[in-house]
Design an enzyme around this catalytic site. Structure first.
Site, PDB file in Angstrom:
ATOM      1  N   ASN A 191      95.018 100.002  40.012  1.00 23.55           N
ATOM      2  CA  ASN A 191      96.426  99.647  40.170  1.00 23.55           C
ATOM      3  C   ASN A 191      96.962  99.262  38.796  1.00 23.55           C
ATOM      4  O   ASN A 191      96.609  98.202  38.276  1.00 23.55           O
ATOM      5  CB  ASN A 191      96.531  98.466  41.158  1.00 23.55           C
ATOM      6  CG  ASN A 191      97.940  97.918  41.278  1.00 23.55           C
ATOM      7  OD1 ASN A 191      98.892  98.506  40.766  1.00 23.55           O
ATOM      8  ND2 ASN A 191      98.073  96.791  41.942  1.00 23.55           N
TER       9      ASN A 191
ATOM     10  N   LYS B 129      99.897  98.433  38.076  1.00 25.83           N
ATOM     11  CA  LYS B 129     100.999  97.461  38.169  1.00 25.83           C
ATOM     12  C   LYS B 129     102.143  97.932  37.262  1.00 25.83           C
ATOM     13  O   LYS B 129     102.344  99.135  37.121  1.00 25.83           O
ATOM     14  CB  LYS B 129     100.500  96.053  37.837  1.00 25.83           C
ATOM     15  CG  LYS B 129      99.254  95.689  38.670  1.00 25.83           C
ATOM     16  CD  LYS B 129      98.853  94.246  38.599  1.00 25.83           C
ATOM     17  CE  LYS B 129      97.650  94.005  39.508  1.00 25.83           C
ATOM     18  NZ  LYS B 129      97.246  92.609  39.585  1.00 25.83           N
TER      19      LYS B 129
ATOM     20  N   HIS C  91     100.770  94.402  48.501  1.00 24.49           N
ATOM     21  CA  HIS C  91     100.066  93.693  47.425  1.00 24.49           C
ATOM     22  C   HIS C  91     100.609  92.272  47.332  1.00 24.49           C
ATOM     23  O   HIS C  91     101.795  92.033  47.551  1.00 24.49           O
ATOM     24  CB  HIS C  91     100.265  94.433  46.099  1.00 24.49           C
ATOM     25  CG  HIS C  91      99.361  93.909  45.021  1.00 24.49           C
ATOM     26  ND1 HIS C  91      99.637  92.760  44.327  1.00 24.49           N
ATOM     27  CD2 HIS C  91      98.178  94.363  44.551  1.00 24.49           C
ATOM     28  CE1 HIS C  91      98.654  92.542  43.463  1.00 24.49           C
ATOM     29  NE2 HIS C  91      97.757  93.501  43.577  1.00 24.49           N
TER      30      HIS C  91
ATOM     31  N   GLU D  42     101.408  90.525  44.931  1.00 29.74           N
ATOM     32  CA  GLU D  42     102.535  90.370  43.991  1.00 29.74           C
ATOM     33  C   GLU D  42     103.852  90.793  44.634  1.00 29.74           C
ATOM     34  O   GLU D  42     104.906  90.240  44.331  1.00 29.74           O
ATOM     35  CB  GLU D  42     102.245  91.159  42.706  1.00 29.74           C
ATOM     36  CG  GLU D  42     101.181  90.445  41.871  1.00 29.74           C
ATOM     37  CD  GLU D  42     100.294  91.334  41.035  1.00 29.74           C
ATOM     38  OE1 GLU D  42     100.646  92.509  40.812  1.00 29.74           O
ATOM     39  OE2 GLU D  42      99.214  90.856  40.619  1.00 29.74           O
TER      40      GLU D  42
ATOM     41  N   GLU E 267      92.069  91.055  48.550  1.00 28.48           N
ATOM     42  CA  GLU E 267      92.334  90.542  47.211  1.00 28.48           C
ATOM     43  C   GLU E 267      92.699  89.063  47.288  1.00 28.48           C
ATOM     44  O   GLU E 267      93.861  88.711  47.558  1.00 28.48           O
ATOM     45  CB  GLU E 267      93.490  91.311  46.567  1.00 28.48           C
ATOM     46  CG  GLU E 267      93.231  92.796  46.424  1.00 28.48           C
ATOM     47  CD  GLU E 267      94.042  93.417  45.290  1.00 28.48           C
ATOM     48  OE1 GLU E 267      93.417  94.051  44.428  1.00 28.48           O
ATOM     49  OE2 GLU E 267      95.268  93.237  45.248  1.00 28.48           O
TER      50      GLU E 267
ATOM     51  N   GLY F   8      93.724  88.706  38.298  1.00 28.04           N
ATOM     52  CA  GLY F   8      94.125  88.499  36.910  1.00 28.04           C
ATOM     53  C   GLY F   8      93.650  87.190  36.301  1.00 28.04           C
ATOM     54  O   GLY F   8      94.146  86.766  35.255  1.00 28.04           O
TER      55      GLY F   8
ATOM     56  N   SER G 277      89.842  90.675  39.610  1.00 29.30           N
ATOM     57  CA  SER G 277      88.969  90.491  38.437  1.00 29.30           C
ATOM     58  C   SER G 277      87.681  91.320  38.491  1.00 29.30           C
ATOM     59  O   SER G 277      86.629  90.874  38.024  1.00 29.30           O
ATOM     60  CB  SER G 277      88.650  89.007  38.225  1.00 29.30           C
ATOM     61  OG  SER G 277      89.839  88.279  37.974  1.00 29.30           O
TER      62      SER G 277
HETATM   63  P1  13P Z   1      92.919  92.368  38.371  1.00 33.87           P
HETATM   64  O1  13P Z   1      91.795  93.370  38.484  1.00 33.87           O
HETATM   65  O2  13P Z   1      93.672  92.486  37.077  1.00 33.87           O
HETATM   66  O3  13P Z   1      92.443  90.981  38.679  1.00 33.87           O
HETATM   67  O4  13P Z   1      93.991  92.730  39.506  1.00 33.87           O
HETATM   68  C1  13P Z   1      93.553  92.949  40.804  1.00 33.87           C
HETATM   69  C2  13P Z   1      94.670  93.534  41.580  1.00 33.87           C
HETATM   70  O5  13P Z   1      95.632  92.859  41.907  1.00 33.87           O
HETATM   71  C3  13P Z   1      94.588  94.960  41.949  1.00 33.87           C
HETATM   72  O6  13P Z   1      95.575  95.312  42.862  1.00 33.87           O
END
Ligand code: 13P
Length: 247
Positions: free
Chosen positions: A8, A10, A92, A94, A162, A168, A207
């Protein structure tokens, strides 16, 4: 079941960053797992042109609940499919946080995606406060019940667990914590969609990096990963694809 390494991007990437895609394809011409990258919508067509004929699939990060209409700024699942996407991430954390998306909206988006012939990657996960309060399984169970369309199949649904506090941050749950949630998800999903649940890919996200991928992929009911930061560079995502292929 064929496992899935999904990236992803983002709100990251550019036309110049598509060089990473060429590097990834060259390094992994025929992986034992499925390999997917979900760039920003503006890059889907260009990425789809690059991956044609390769093992790499292209997906999107969100879609609207309707197929067309007066929804300024939104993009429908049909449009994503036409641009070359085969998958779309929905729900997601976010988007749940930044745009206030509810479970019901996520379910409607997943249904729209599936109706357009896309695989819906439905995301769920607890916050740190919810884990500390001991409500992780209750939260995740409720999200699954309300975000997964009832008519989902192993072919058109992927679930990504997740934990919000692991995204992150460089922090990951313990092996036992991931195993507990994934086992629970498999069971709960069976209650919702029956025998199809056995074939639905359950991804872990948060992560994931080359150094912890093998340990995570060895956990029961972990059928792949949804990778954020480490999916931006072929040098990081490639070893994760290799670890999943070997698992
Ligand atoms: P990270 O791998 O940067 O922690 O992000 C995970 C994520 O939100 C994937 O959708």
């Amino acid at each position: 079941m064929r496992k899935l390494a999904a990236g992803n991007w983002k709100m990251n990437g550019s036309l110049a960053a598509l060089a990473e895609v060429n590097d990834l394809i060259a390094a992994h011409p025929a992986p034992a797992c499925e390999m997917l990258l979900c760039p920003p919508a503006t890059l889907i067509s260009a990425m789809a042109a690059i991956v044609r004929g390769s093992a790499l699939l292209v997906g999107a990060q969100d879609c609207h609940t309707h197929s067309a209409g007066a929804h300024t700024g939104d993009i429908s699942a049909l449009m994503l499919a036409e641009a070359g996407a085969t998958h779309v991430i929905v729900g997601h954390s976010e988007r749940r946080t930044d745009h206030g998306e509810t479970d019901a909206q996520v379910a409607a988006k997943a249904q729209a995606a599936q109706a357009a012939g896309l695989v819906a990657i439905v995301c769920l996960g607890e916050t740190e406060a919810q884990r500390d309060a001991g409500t992780t399984l209750a939260v995740i169970g409720a999200q699954l019940d309300a975000s997964v369309p009832e008519a989902s199949t192993a072919a058109n649904l992927v679930i990504a667990y997740e934990p919000v506090w692991a995204i992150g941050t460089g922090r990951t749950p313990t092996v036992a914590q991931i195993a507990e949630v994934h086992g629970f998800l498999r069971q709960r999903l069976a209650g919702r969609i029956g025998a199809e649940a056995a074939g639905v890919r359950l991804l872990y996200g948060g992560s994931v990096k080359p150094s912890n991928a093998a340990e995570i992929f060895a956990i029961a009911d972990v059928d792949g990963a949804l990778v954020g930061g480490a999916s931006l560079k072929a040098a990081d995502f490639g070893p994760i694809v290799a670890a999943l292929s070997a698992a």
